[in-house]
Write a protein that holds these residues in place. Structure first.
Motif, short mmCIF file in Angstrom:
data_model
loop_
_atom_site.label_atom_id
_atom_site.label_comp_id
_atom_site.label_asym_id
_atom_site.label_seq_id
_atom_site.Cartn_x
_atom_site.Cartn_y
_atom_site.Cartn_z
N LEU A 19 -25.22 -17.98 -20.33
CA LEU A 19 -23.77 -17.94 -20.23
C LEU A 19 -23.41 -16.88 -19.19
CD1 LEU A 19 -21.42 -19.35 -21.59
CD2 LEU A 19 -21.35 -17.52 -23.26
N ALA A 20 -22.55 -17.24 -18.25
CA ALA A 20 -22.21 -16.33 -17.16
C ALA A 20 -20.76 -15.87 -17.27
CB ALA A 20 -22.43 -17.02 -15.82
N GLY A 21 -20.49 -14.72 -16.73
CA GLY A 21 -19.12 -14.19 -16.70
C GLY A 21 -18.57 -13.97 -18.09
N SER A 22 -17.32 -14.35 -18.28
CA SER A 22 -16.67 -14.17 -19.58
C SER A 22 -16.86 -15.39 -20.47
CB SER A 22 -15.18 -13.90 -19.37
OG SER A 22 -14.58 -15.00 -18.70
N GLY A 23 -17.84 -16.21 -20.14
CA GLY A 23 -18.12 -17.38 -20.95
C GLY A 23 -17.58 -18.66 -20.36
N SER A 24 -17.09 -18.61 -19.15
CA SER A 24 -16.49 -19.79 -18.55
C SER A 24 -17.48 -20.59 -17.71
CB SER A 24 -15.30 -19.38 -17.68
OG SER A 24 -15.74 -18.49 -16.68
N ALA A 25 -18.70 -20.10 -17.59
CA ALA A 25 -19.68 -20.80 -16.75
C ALA A 25 -21.07 -20.71 -17.37
CB ALA A 25 -19.70 -20.18 -15.35
N TRP A 26 -21.85 -21.76 -17.18
CA TRP A 26 -23.24 -21.80 -17.60
C TRP A 26 -24.12 -21.76 -16.36
CZ3 TRP A 26 -24.77 -21.31 -22.47
CH2 TRP A 26 -23.88 -21.63 -23.49
N LEU A 27 -25.22 -21.05 -16.48
CA LEU A 27 -26.22 -20.99 -15.42
C LEU A 27 -27.49 -21.59 -16.00
CD1 LEU A 27 -27.34 -19.84 -12.72
CD2 LEU A 27 -27.88 -17.78 -14.00
N GLY A 28 -28.02 -22.62 -15.35
CA GLY A 28 -29.24 -23.25 -15.82
C GLY A 28 -30.37 -23.05 -14.83
N LEU A 29 -31.54 -22.69 -15.34
CA LEU A 29 -32.73 -22.52 -14.51
C LEU A 29 -33.73 -23.59 -14.94
CD1 LEU A 29 -33.06 -18.65 -14.84
CD2 LEU A 29 -32.02 -19.95 -12.98
N PHE A 30 -34.20 -24.37 -13.98
CA PHE A 30 -35.07 -25.50 -14.28
C PHE A 30 -36.35 -25.41 -13.47
CE2 PHE A 30 -30.73 -26.64 -15.14
CZ PHE A 30 -30.82 -27.28 -16.37
N SER A 31 -37.42 -25.97 -14.01
CA SER A 31 -38.70 -25.90 -13.32
C SER A 31 -38.86 -26.98 -12.26
CB SER A 31 -39.86 -25.97 -14.33
OG SER A 31 -39.75 -27.14 -15.11
N SER A 32 -37.97 -27.96 -12.24
CA SER A 32 -38.04 -28.97 -11.19
C SER A 32 -36.63 -29.39 -10.75
CB SER A 32 -38.81 -30.21 -11.65
OG SER A 32 -38.03 -30.99 -12.53
N ARG A 33 -36.54 -29.85 -9.53
CA ARG A 33 -35.27 -30.33 -9.01
C ARG A 33 -34.77 -31.54 -9.81
NH1 ARG A 33 -32.42 -29.36 -4.61
NH2 ARG A 33 -31.03 -30.95 -3.80
N GLU A 34 -35.69 -32.40 -10.23
CA GLU A 34 -35.32 -33.59 -10.99
C GLU A 34 -34.66 -33.22 -12.31
OE1 GLU A 34 -38.42 -33.12 -9.64
OE2 GLU A 34 -38.07 -34.44 -7.93
N GLN A 35 -35.19 -32.21 -12.99
CA GLN A 35 -34.59 -31.76 -14.25
C GLN A 35 -33.19 -31.21 -14.01
OE1 GLN A 35 -37.58 -29.01 -15.34
NE2 GLN A 35 -38.80 -30.52 -16.46
N ALA A 36 -33.04 -30.46 -12.94
CA ALA A 36 -31.73 -29.90 -12.61
C ALA A 36 -30.73 -31.01 -12.28
CB ALA A 36 -31.85 -28.92 -11.45
N GLN A 37 -31.18 -32.00 -11.53
CA GLN A 37 -30.30 -33.12 -11.18
C GLN A 37 -29.86 -33.89 -12.43
OE1 GLN A 37 -32.99 -34.93 -8.35
NE2 GLN A 37 -31.68 -34.31 -6.63
#
Length: 75
Positions: A19-37
């Motif tokens: 959770l980023a900032g004051s809770g208004s944004a999510w940050l996701g870290l993925f091991s592959s571009r396909e998972q992120a897409q």
């Protein structure tokens, strides 16, 4: 709502969510571009906006951010 969005993002199972900032944004870290897409696709189905980015190496960062004249003076 934030809980529904988090559940949609977690369905892939491979990423790490923060959770980023004051809770208004999510940050996701993925091991592959396909998972992120896939995660961005699920977000859009939830009515949210996702932005797909990637990590830069230090060398790439310097190449992209420092003008050529400044690079010469740093050497």
């Amino acid at each position: 709502d934030a809980a529904a969005l988090r559940r949609a993002l977690e369905k892939g199972g491979e990423g790490r969510l923060l959770l980023a900032g004051s809770g208004s944004a999510w940050l996701g870290l993925f091991s592959s571009r396909e998972q992120a897409q896939e995660s961005v696709r699920r977000m859009s189905h939830q009515g949210s906006r996702g932005i797909l980015t990637h990590t830069l190496t230090r060398k790439d960062y310097w190449e992209l951010t420092i003008p050529s004249q400044e690079k010469e003076s740093l050497r």
